[in-house]
Design a protein around this motif. Sequence first.
Motif, PDB file in Angstrom:
ATOM      1  N   ALA A   1      33.422  35.442  29.705  1.00 31.23           N
ATOM      2  CA  ALA A   1      33.549  36.709  30.435  1.00 31.23           C
ATOM      3  C   ALA A   1      32.954  36.572  31.833  1.00 31.23           C
ATOM      4  CB  ALA A   1      32.863  37.836  29.665  1.00 31.23           C
ATOM      5  N   TRP A   2      31.842  35.875  31.953  1.00 27.59           N
ATOM      6  CA  TRP A   2      31.200  35.641  33.246  1.00 27.59           C
ATOM      7  C   TRP A   2      32.120  34.840  34.157  1.00 27.59           C
ATOM      8  CZ3 TRP A   2      28.452  30.750  34.501  1.00 27.59           C
ATOM      9  CH2 TRP A   2      27.739  30.822  35.708  1.00 27.59           C
ATOM     10  N   SER A   3      32.751  33.829  33.602  1.00 27.39           N
ATOM     11  CA  SER A   3      33.663  32.992  34.381  1.00 27.39           C
ATOM     12  C   SER A   3      34.874  33.792  34.855  1.00 27.39           C
ATOM     13  CB  SER A   3      34.111  31.791  33.535  1.00 27.39           C
ATOM     14  OG  SER A   3      34.889  30.892  34.277  1.00 27.39           O
ATOM     15  N   VAL A   4      35.434  34.606  33.981  1.00 29.34           N
ATOM     16  CA  VAL A   4      36.576  35.441  34.350  1.00 29.34           C
ATOM     17  C   VAL A   4      36.192  36.394  35.476  1.00 29.34           C
ATOM     18  CG1 VAL A   4      38.083  37.319  33.544  1.00 29.34           C
ATOM     19  CG2 VAL A   4      37.778  35.270  32.141  1.00 29.34           C
ATOM     20  N   ALA A   5      34.999  36.985  35.387  1.00 27.18           N
ATOM     21  CA  ALA A   5      34.553  37.920  36.431  1.00 27.18           C
ATOM     22  C   ALA A   5      34.470  37.229  37.791  1.00 27.18           C
ATOM     23  CB  ALA A   5      33.200  38.515  36.054  1.00 27.18           C
ATOM     24  N   GLN A   6      34.013  35.982  37.822  1.00 27.63           N
ATOM     25  CA  GLN A   6      33.952  35.242  39.085  1.00 27.63           C
ATOM     26  C   GLN A   6      35.349  35.010  39.656  1.00 27.63           C
ATOM     27  OE1 GLN A   6      30.801  34.841  40.299  1.00 27.63           O
ATOM     28  NE2 GLN A   6      30.422  35.962  38.394  1.00 27.63           N
ATOM     29  N   CYS A   7      36.322  34.764  38.790  1.00 27.37           N
ATOM     30  CA  CYS A   7      37.696  34.546  39.233  1.00 27.37           C
ATOM     31  C   CYS A   7      38.276  35.794  39.893  1.00 27.37           C
ATOM     32  CB  CYS A   7      38.568  34.117  38.062  1.00 27.37           C
ATOM     33  SG  CYS A   7      38.196  32.448  37.469  1.00 27.37           S
ATOM     34  N   HIS A   8      37.828  36.965  39.470  1.00 30.26           N
ATOM     35  CA  HIS A   8      38.306  38.199  40.083  1.00 30.26           C
ATOM     36  C   HIS A   8      37.836  38.317  41.534  1.00 30.26           C
ATOM     37  CE1 HIS A   8      39.447  40.595  36.214  1.00 30.26           C
ATOM     38  NE2 HIS A   8      39.865  39.341  36.189  1.00 30.26           N
ATOM     39  N   ILE A   9      36.684  37.713  41.849  1.00 28.41           N
ATOM     40  CA  ILE A   9      36.234  37.697  43.239  1.00 28.41           C
ATOM     41  C   ILE A   9      37.232  36.907  44.083  1.00 28.41           C
ATOM     42  CG2 ILE A   9      34.420  36.942  44.826  1.00 28.41           C
ATOM     43  CD1 ILE A   9      32.430  37.261  42.471  1.00 28.41           C
ATOM     44  N   ALA A  10      37.635  35.742  43.585  1.00 27.58           N
ATOM     45  CA  ALA A  10      38.617  34.924  44.306  1.00 27.58           C
ATOM     46  C   ALA A  10      39.939  35.658  44.446  1.00 27.58           C
ATOM     47  CB  ALA A  10      38.820  33.593  43.583  1.00 27.58           C
ATOM     48  N   ALA A  11      40.350  36.364  43.402  1.00 24.67           N
ATOM     49  CA  ALA A  11      41.610  37.110  43.453  1.00 24.67           C
ATOM     50  C   ALA A  11      41.561  38.188  44.523  1.00 24.67           C
ATOM     51  CB  ALA A  11      41.914  37.725  42.085  1.00 24.67           C
ATOM     52  N   ALA A  12      40.445  38.913  44.608  1.00 21.30           N
ATOM     53  CA  ALA A  12      40.315  39.972  45.613  1.00 21.30           C
ATOM     54  C   ALA A  12      40.416  39.395  47.015  1.00 21.30           C
ATOM     55  CB  ALA A  12      38.991  40.711  45.429  1.00 21.30           C
ATOM     56  N   ASN A  13      39.771  38.262  47.247  1.00 18.98           N
ATOM     57  CA  ASN A  13      39.846  37.649  48.567  1.00 18.98           C
ATOM     58  C   ASN A  13      41.257  37.170  48.891  1.00 18.98           C
ATOM     59  OD1 ASN A  13      37.187  38.104  49.238  1.00 18.98           O
ATOM     60  ND2 ASN A  13      36.481  36.083  48.637  1.00 18.98           N
TER      61      ASN A  13
END
Length: 202
Positions: free
Chosen positions: A126-138
């Motif tokens: 879940a932590w890893s997925v949340a970090q990927c959402h940061i990349a998606a937003a950018n």
Amino acid sequence: MKETLLSALRFRHACKHFDKTRQIPGEDLEFILEAGRLSPSSMGLEHWKFIVVRTPALKTQLQGACGDQPQLGSCSAAVVILAKKAELAPDSEYVRALLKREVPQAEYEGLLRFYADFAQRVDLVAWSVAQCHIAAANMMTAAAAIGIDSCPIGGFDPAAVREVLDIDGRRYEVALILPLGYRAQPQPARHRLPLEALVEYR
């Protein structure tokens, strides 16, 4: 600069129908991916891997794995963002190498111990997925800044997506799918709560 960024954010919306006749130039797609690559991540572990799907047949299969959402069939490219799993084990060479570059050598062993304890206390996937959402937003903001539309898709069948793209589920979790292209219809009205309803100063 402030207005440039706000203009990009106002331009961005969840585009449901892309113009199938327009393809994103390679250099623009690379610009968007670079925005993802340069994104911040917790402990600098760069939790993501990007699979760019441009083949029509694969996009159609992905559409089927995402409840037949039309934006996948009509987009120019879909970026499937994978969250790392196996590499995040505390004793992995990946973690050791990336943490080593974050701190001076004298602090390195302490950081490894901190991470090992952290890994026992949280859901690493879940932590890893949340970090990927940061990349998606950018990536979405970068795309909007150059007039390219996007639509983040979190509603999908993970097993079906893994099968379509032959993804090793032991190594990766499917975090998000990001279709990209050019809108085929006018942008709908934007609905957002006012800032005063969301912000509390203390």
